[in-house]
Design a protein around this motif. Sequence first.
Motif, mmCIF file in Angstrom:
data_model
loop_
_atom_site.group_PDB
_atom_site.id
_atom_site.type_symbol
_atom_site.label_atom_id
_atom_site.label_comp_id
_atom_site.label_asym_id
_atom_site.label_seq_id
_atom_site.Cartn_x
_atom_site.Cartn_y
_atom_site.Cartn_z
ATOM 1 N N LEU A 111 0.841 -1.197 0.000
ATOM 2 C CA LEU A 111 0.000 0.000 0.000
ATOM 3 C C LEU A 111 0.880 1.254 0.000
ATOM 4 C CD1 LEU A 111 -2.813 1.264 0.078
ATOM 5 C CD2 LEU A 111 -2.727 1.072 2.577
ATOM 6 N N ALA A 112 1.933 1.240 0.815
ATOM 7 C CA ALA A 112 2.859 2.376 0.845
ATOM 8 C C ALA A 112 3.549 2.554 -0.509
ATOM 9 C CB ALA A 112 3.896 2.176 1.951
ATOM 10 N N ILE A 113 3.971 1.457 -1.120
ATOM 11 C CA ILE A 113 4.609 1.531 -2.440
ATOM 12 C C ILE A 113 3.635 2.100 -3.466
ATOM 13 C CG2 ILE A 113 5.495 0.137 -4.354
ATOM 14 C CD1 ILE A 113 6.805 -1.675 -2.214
ATOM 15 N N MET A 134 1.108 4.077 -2.966
ATOM 16 C CA MET A 134 0.875 5.505 -2.700
ATOM 17 C C MET A 134 2.077 6.346 -3.132
ATOM 18 S SD MET A 134 -1.090 5.077 0.931
ATOM 19 C CE MET A 134 -1.158 6.793 1.334
ATOM 20 N N LEU A 135 3.284 5.855 -2.869
ATOM 21 C CA LEU A 135 4.490 6.607 -3.223
ATOM 22 C C LEU A 135 4.761 6.604 -4.727
ATOM 23 C CD1 LEU A 135 6.844 5.501 -0.309
ATOM 24 C CD2 LEU A 135 5.778 7.745 -0.631
ATOM 25 N N SER A 136 4.306 5.560 -5.414
ATOM 26 C CA SER A 136 4.573 5.453 -6.854
ATOM 27 C C SER A 136 3.482 6.083 -7.703
ATOM 28 C CB SER A 136 4.741 3.983 -7.251
ATOM 29 O OG SER A 136 3.503 3.297 -7.147
ATOM 30 N N GLY A 137 2.496 6.651 -7.081
ATOM 31 C CA GLY A 137 1.421 7.281 -7.835
ATOM 32 C C GLY A 137 0.474 6.290 -8.471
ATOM 33 N N GLY A 138 0.289 5.156 -7.842
ATOM 34 C CA GLY A 138 -0.685 4.182 -8.328
ATOM 35 C C GLY A 138 -0.165 3.209 -9.359
ATOM 36 N N MET A 139 1.162 3.014 -9.431
ATOM 37 C CA MET A 139 1.716 2.067 -10.402
ATOM 38 C C MET A 139 1.417 0.617 -10.015
ATOM 39 S SD MET A 139 3.030 3.814 -12.829
ATOM 40 C CE MET A 139 4.004 2.611 -13.679
ATOM 41 N N LEU A 140 1.005 0.412 -8.798
ATOM 42 C CA LEU A 140 0.659 -0.921 -8.300
ATOM 43 C C LEU A 140 -0.831 -0.926 -8.018
ATOM 44 C CD1 LEU A 140 2.045 -3.602 -7.418
ATOM 45 C CD2 LEU A 140 2.185 -2.634 -5.150
ATOM 46 N N GLY A 141 -1.542 -1.925 -8.540
ATOM 47 C CA GLY A 141 -2.995 -1.964 -8.391
ATOM 48 C C GLY A 141 -3.452 -2.509 -7.052
ATOM 49 N N GLY A 142 -4.673 -2.167 -6.692
ATOM 50 C CA GLY A 142 -5.248 -2.650 -5.446
ATOM 51 C C GLY A 142 -5.390 -4.160 -5.401
ATOM 52 N N GLY A 143 -5.663 -4.780 -6.546
ATOM 53 C CA GLY A 143 -5.766 -6.236 -6.585
ATOM 54 C C GLY A 143 -4.449 -6.903 -6.255
ATOM 55 N N ASP A 144 -3.342 -6.326 -6.724
ATOM 56 C CA ASP A 144 -2.014 -6.869 -6.426
ATOM 57 C C ASP A 144 -1.709 -6.745 -4.937
ATOM 58 O OD1 ASP A 144 -1.615 -7.297 -9.194
ATOM 59 O OD2 ASP A 144 -0.824 -5.269 -9.444
ATOM 60 N N LYS A 195 -3.934 -6.587 -2.416
ATOM 61 C CA LYS A 195 -4.768 -7.548 -1.673
ATOM 62 C C LYS A 195 -4.267 -8.977 -1.884
ATOM 63 C CE LYS A 195 -8.582 -5.789 -3.439
ATOM 64 N NZ LYS A 195 -9.996 -5.601 -3.799
ATOM 65 N N LEU A 196 -3.879 -9.301 -3.117
ATOM 66 C CA LEU A 196 -3.387 -10.652 -3.413
ATOM 67 C C LEU A 196 -2.193 -11.007 -2.540
ATOM 68 C CD1 LEU A 196 -3.327 -13.229 -5.222
ATOM 69 C CD2 LEU A 196 -1.738 -11.963 -6.691
ATOM 70 N N MET A 197 -1.223 -10.104 -2.460
ATOM 71 C CA MET A 197 -0.021 -10.413 -1.695
ATOM 72 C C MET A 197 -0.283 -10.405 -0.188
ATOM 73 S SD MET A 197 2.170 -11.391 -3.768
ATOM 74 C CE MET A 197 3.546 -11.553 -2.639
#
Length: 180
Positions: A94-96, A98-108, A110-112
């Motif tokens: 979640l921190a990543i 937020m810091l990356s401007g949304g480059m990581l999705g919410g599904g990813d 939650k999955l991890m």
Amino acid sequence: MKRVYFSLALLTGGMLLIFEFLQGALGASRMELLFGVLLLLGIVTMAGIDIQKYEIPNFVQLYFLILGILRALLERQHIGDRVLAFFLMGGLLLAIAMLSGGMLGGGDIKLMALAGLSLGTRNVFLALALGSIVGSIVGIGLILAGKIKRDTPLPFGAFLGAGIFLAYLYGDRLWQWYFN
């Protein structure tokens, strides 16, 4: 898209054969074999959807939640570690995001986090590393082959699924090798 489904079906069949081998060669218990098969089927389903739609739907997340809770309850001596893995991985990603401007999705994310319930702290971080390595290798290969451009998004959940599965199969042995 038919190639993707055919490839996933072949991959699933091959992995089920590996499980049969693991049970015989490594003495895996029936419960461990059943959990592995259920984990594999969830990962293949998730990867197929993520490759096609670039999302990991909530019904897939629910499947991993139920699977993780069952695994944690069956291995009660590790339940604290599994709950800690859930919160640490979820918080980190979640921190990543937020810091990356949304480059990581919410599904990813939650999955991890949910993978932490099944794998525990050490192996969920290993799964993230392995998934990132697999994704990097595939992405670089596709760029070098001219199949995609450098800024083309890839379905990261599929690579995370590969990392989860590799960490499930080989995590403890990889950690043992690393520390020896």
